[in-house]
Design a protein around this motif. Structure first.
Motif, mmCIF file in Angstrom:
data_model
loop_
_atom_site.group_PDB
_atom_site.id
_atom_site.type_symbol
_atom_site.label_atom_id
_atom_site.label_comp_id
_atom_site.label_asym_id
_atom_site.label_seq_id
_atom_site.Cartn_x
_atom_site.Cartn_y
_atom_site.Cartn_z
ATOM 1 N N MET A 85 0.805 -1.228 0.000
ATOM 2 C CA MET A 85 0.000 0.000 0.000
ATOM 3 C C MET A 85 0.836 1.275 0.000
ATOM 4 S SD MET A 85 -3.079 -1.003 -0.313
ATOM 5 C CE MET A 85 -3.794 0.644 -0.200
ATOM 6 N N GLY A 86 2.153 1.155 -0.086
ATOM 7 C CA GLY A 86 3.005 2.343 -0.162
ATOM 8 C C GLY A 86 3.229 3.042 1.161
ATOM 9 N N ARG A 87 2.841 2.410 2.271
ATOM 10 C CA ARG A 87 3.083 3.018 3.586
ATOM 11 C C ARG A 87 4.540 2.859 4.004
ATOM 12 N NH1 ARG A 87 -1.004 1.707 8.251
ATOM 13 N NH2 ARG A 87 0.286 3.334 9.174
ATOM 14 N N TYR A 88 5.161 1.770 3.574
ATOM 15 C CA TYR A 88 6.585 1.553 3.823
ATOM 16 C C TYR A 88 7.328 1.591 2.495
ATOM 17 C CZ TYR A 88 5.578 -0.412 8.518
ATOM 18 O OH TYR A 88 5.178 -0.617 9.811
ATOM 19 N N ASP A 89 8.520 2.180 2.502
ATOM 20 C CA ASP A 89 9.400 2.081 1.349
ATOM 21 C C ASP A 89 9.926 0.656 1.256
ATOM 22 O OD1 ASP A 89 9.118 4.767 0.775
ATOM 23 O OD2 ASP A 89 10.849 5.355 1.987
ATOM 24 N N VAL A 90 10.001 0.139 0.043
ATOM 25 C CA VAL A 90 10.515 -1.205 -0.188
ATOM 26 C C VAL A 90 12.040 -1.159 -0.234
ATOM 27 C CG1 VAL A 90 10.600 -3.093 -1.866
ATOM 28 C CG2 VAL A 90 8.431 -1.928 -1.398
ATOM 29 N N THR A 91 12.694 -2.032 0.527
ATOM 30 C CA THR A 91 14.156 -2.060 0.534
ATOM 31 C C THR A 91 14.683 -2.701 -0.744
ATOM 32 O OG1 THR A 91 14.097 -2.297 2.947
ATOM 33 C CG2 THR A 91 16.198 -2.728 1.865
ATOM 34 N N GLU A 92 14.138 -3.850 -1.101
ATOM 35 C CA GLU A 92 14.486 -4.531 -2.349
ATOM 36 C C GLU A 92 13.244 -5.230 -2.883
ATOM 37 O OE1 GLU A 92 17.798 -7.230 -1.842
ATOM 38 O OE2 GLU A 92 18.829 -5.824 -0.533
ATOM 39 N N GLY A 93 13.287 -5.539 -4.195
ATOM 40 C CA GLY A 93 12.177 -6.255 -4.807
ATOM 41 C C GLY A 93 11.211 -5.328 -5.520
ATOM 42 N N SER A 94 10.141 -5.910 -6.049
ATOM 43 C CA SER A 94 9.181 -5.112 -6.810
ATOM 44 C C SER A 94 7.758 -5.585 -6.547
ATOM 45 C CB SER A 94 9.481 -5.199 -8.314
ATOM 46 O OG SER A 94 9.270 -6.516 -8.784
ATOM 47 N N ILE A 95 6.821 -4.666 -6.763
ATOM 48 C CA ILE A 95 5.394 -4.947 -6.624
ATOM 49 C C ILE A 95 4.709 -4.431 -7.884
ATOM 50 C CG2 ILE A 95 3.318 -4.566 -5.244
ATOM 51 C CD1 ILE A 95 5.233 -3.837 -2.898
ATOM 52 N N ARG A 96 3.975 -5.320 -8.544
ATOM 53 C CA ARG A 96 3.243 -4.949 -9.759
ATOM 54 C C ARG A 96 1.759 -5.212 -9.548
ATOM 55 N NH1 ARG A 96 6.295 -3.956 -14.095
ATOM 56 N NH2 ARG A 96 4.616 -4.413 -15.561
ATOM 57 N N PHE A 97 0.947 -4.267 -10.012
ATOM 58 C CA PHE A 97 -0.504 -4.419 -9.920
ATOM 59 C C PHE A 97 -1.111 -4.158 -11.284
ATOM 60 C CE2 PHE A 97 -4.732 -2.467 -9.273
ATOM 61 C CZ PHE A 97 -5.374 -3.585 -8.757
ATOM 62 N N ASP A 98 -1.854 -5.129 -11.790
ATOM 63 C CA ASP A 98 -2.524 -5.005 -13.080
ATOM 64 C C ASP A 98 -1.532 -4.600 -14.176
ATOM 65 O OD1 ASP A 98 -4.701 -5.254 -14.709
ATOM 66 O OD2 ASP A 98 -5.536 -3.273 -14.272
ATOM 67 N N GLY A 99 -0.326 -5.165 -14.087
ATOM 68 C CA GLY A 99 0.682 -4.950 -15.123
ATOM 69 C C GLY A 99 1.577 -3.748 -14.942
ATOM 70 N N SER A 100 1.277 -2.861 -13.962
ATOM 71 C CA SER A 100 2.124 -1.672 -13.782
ATOM 72 C C SER A 100 2.877 -1.740 -12.454
ATOM 73 C CB SER A 100 1.288 -0.393 -13.855
ATOM 74 O OG SER A 100 0.399 -0.315 -12.772
ATOM 75 N N ASP A 101 4.077 -1.191 -12.445
ATOM 76 C CA ASP A 101 4.935 -1.210 -11.269
ATOM 77 C C ASP A 101 4.449 -0.162 -10.263
ATOM 78 O OD1 ASP A 101 7.131 -0.774 -9.430
ATOM 79 O OD2 ASP A 101 8.406 -1.848 -10.857
ATOM 80 N N ILE A 102 4.116 -0.614 -9.042
ATOM 81 C CA ILE A 102 3.653 0.322 -8.005
ATOM 82 C C ILE A 102 4.621 0.352 -6.822
ATOM 83 C CG2 ILE A 102 1.220 0.045 -8.633
ATOM 84 C CD1 ILE A 102 0.935 -1.755 -6.081
ATOM 85 N N THR A 103 5.825 -0.201 -7.015
ATOM 86 C CA THR A 103 6.778 -0.349 -5.913
ATOM 87 C C THR A 103 7.032 0.964 -5.192
ATOM 88 O OG1 THR A 103 7.869 -2.038 -7.277
ATOM 89 C CG2 THR A 103 9.027 -1.320 -5.288
ATOM 90 N N ASP A 104 7.191 2.041 -5.945
ATOM 91 C CA ASP A 104 7.560 3.330 -5.346
ATOM 92 C C ASP A 104 6.400 4.309 -5.267
ATOM 93 O OD1 ASP A 104 10.260 2.503 -5.069
ATOM 94 O OD2 ASP A 104 10.619 2.981 -7.188
ATOM 95 N N ASP A 105 5.182 3.841 -5.522
ATOM 96 C CA ASP A 105 4.018 4.737 -5.503
ATOM 97 C C ASP A 105 3.657 5.139 -4.072
ATOM 98 O OD1 ASP A 105 3.902 4.429 -8.209
ATOM 99 O OD2 ASP A 105 1.901 3.531 -8.266
ATOM 100 N N ALA A 106 3.166 6.364 -3.921
ATOM 101 C CA ALA A 106 2.610 6.805 -2.639
ATOM 102 C C ALA A 106 1.256 6.127 -2.427
ATOM 103 C CB ALA A 106 2.435 8.323 -2.637
ATOM 104 N N THR A 107 0.799 6.113 -1.163
ATOM 105 C CA THR A 107 -0.426 5.389 -0.831
ATOM 106 C C THR A 107 -1.614 5.857 -1.666
ATOM 107 O OG1 THR A 107 0.342 5.003 1.422
ATOM 108 C CG2 THR A 107 -2.010 4.798 1.041
ATOM 109 N N HIS A 108 -1.789 7.167 -1.825
ATOM 110 C CA HIS A 108 -2.960 7.637 -2.577
ATOM 111 C C HIS A 108 -2.879 7.218 -4.043
ATOM 112 C CE1 HIS A 108 -0.247 11.057 -3.538
ATOM 113 N NE2 HIS A 108 -0.970 11.157 -4.623
ATOM 114 N N GLU A 109 -1.658 7.087 -4.584
ATOM 115 C CA GLU A 109 -1.510 6.619 -5.960
ATOM 116 C C GLU A 109 -1.891 5.142 -6.075
ATOM 117 O OE1 GLU A 109 2.158 9.338 -7.635
ATOM 118 O OE2 GLU A 109 2.662 7.742 -6.218
ATOM 119 N N VAL A 110 -1.504 4.364 -5.059
ATOM 120 C CA VAL A 110 -1.869 2.939 -5.034
ATOM 121 C C VAL A 110 -3.384 2.789 -4.982
ATOM 122 C CG1 VAL A 110 -1.678 0.800 -3.691
ATOM 123 C CG2 VAL A 110 0.328 2.254 -3.974
ATOM 124 N N VAL A 111 -4.034 3.587 -4.130
ATOM 125 C CA VAL A 111 -5.493 3.532 -4.001
ATOM 126 C C VAL A 111 -6.156 3.936 -5.319
ATOM 127 C CG1 VAL A 111 -7.491 4.566 -2.840
ATOM 128 C CG2 VAL A 111 -5.487 3.871 -1.506
#
Length: 242
Positions: A50-76
């Protein structure tokens, strides 16, 4: 393609590794259970997604787009929402006002716009609190306070919902009713990931379970497979079974 893909997720707090190279995915229309002993990293995973914590390593993809560094409101805004473990309604606002807050534009100054009364009624009706819209949060029984948290999440129109301890503090009848409602969300096309310590309620609800232990991936499988997994039993209940 999976709707959510968590790949090699690592989260460190100073020298503490809370989540270590953890990967899992959720397919569209699936209910995934995320379980593990206390302190295993489940809420940390949710906070990273949900973007509340910065990711140290790795990646998170949602519906084909990278959301690893997104802020919480962008994720929502992209279609994810979270039902928190702690219920935190604004006590000075009635149920309807609490739900409406989650339909407002993402600006601190935005108190205009948002959902209509009819739309707020519909969000509440999806979780059976439409007759409580004018009540204050402190007038609600515990189960309805938890339902209010879900209604707030529904108000963001999510494609994927993260549910953190939705059954906490509920009796068996309330758990059964809420599980039926969650299944209805899935029937309407929503994908969900559920963390809960109520193994009975969780096992009956989910399609697949992913197990975390000390921040590491431990096992994955159907509820039946996980219930019989010796490694899970050792980690979770010292071999007493699930």
């Amino acid at each position: 393609m999976s709707l959510l893909e968590v790949d090699g997720l690592t989260k460190k707090f100073g020298g503490l590794v809370a989540v270590d190279d953890f990967s899992f995915e959720a397919d569209e229309g699936e209910i995934v259970g995320l379980i593990g002993p206390n302190g295993s990293g489940k809420s940390t995973v949710f906070n990273c997604i949900m973007g509340r914590y910065d990711v140290t390593e790795g990646s998170i993809r949602f519906d084909g787009s990278d959301i690893t560094d997104d802020a919480t409101h962008e994720v929502v805004n992209k279609g994810l929402s979270r039902v928190s473990q702690e219920s935190n309604p604004i006590q000075e606002m009635p149920v309807a006002g609490n739900i409406k807050l989650f339909t407002l534009p993402n600006k601190l100054t935005s108190f205009y716009g948002g959902a209509t009364d009819e739309e707020i009624y519909e969000y509440a009706a999806r979780i059976d609190i439409e007759d409580k819209l004018h009540e204050m949060p402190d007038e609600l029984p515990h189960a309805d306070v938890r339902r209010l948290e879900i209604a707030k999440s529904l108000a963001t129109e999510p494609e994927l919902m993260l549910l953190d301890e939705p059954f906490a503090g509920m009796n068996q009848a309330e758990i059964t009713e809420l599980a039926d409602q969650i299944e209805q969300f899935r029937d309407e096309g929503m994908t969900m990931i559920v963390v809960d310590h109520n193994m009975g309620g969780l096992m009956e609800l989910v399609d697949r379970i992913v197990v975390l232990n000390n921040g590491d991936f431990l096992a994955e499988g159907t509820p039946e497979e996980i219930a019989e997994n010796e490694h899970v039993q050792e980690a979770y209940l010292a071999g007493e079974g699930l």
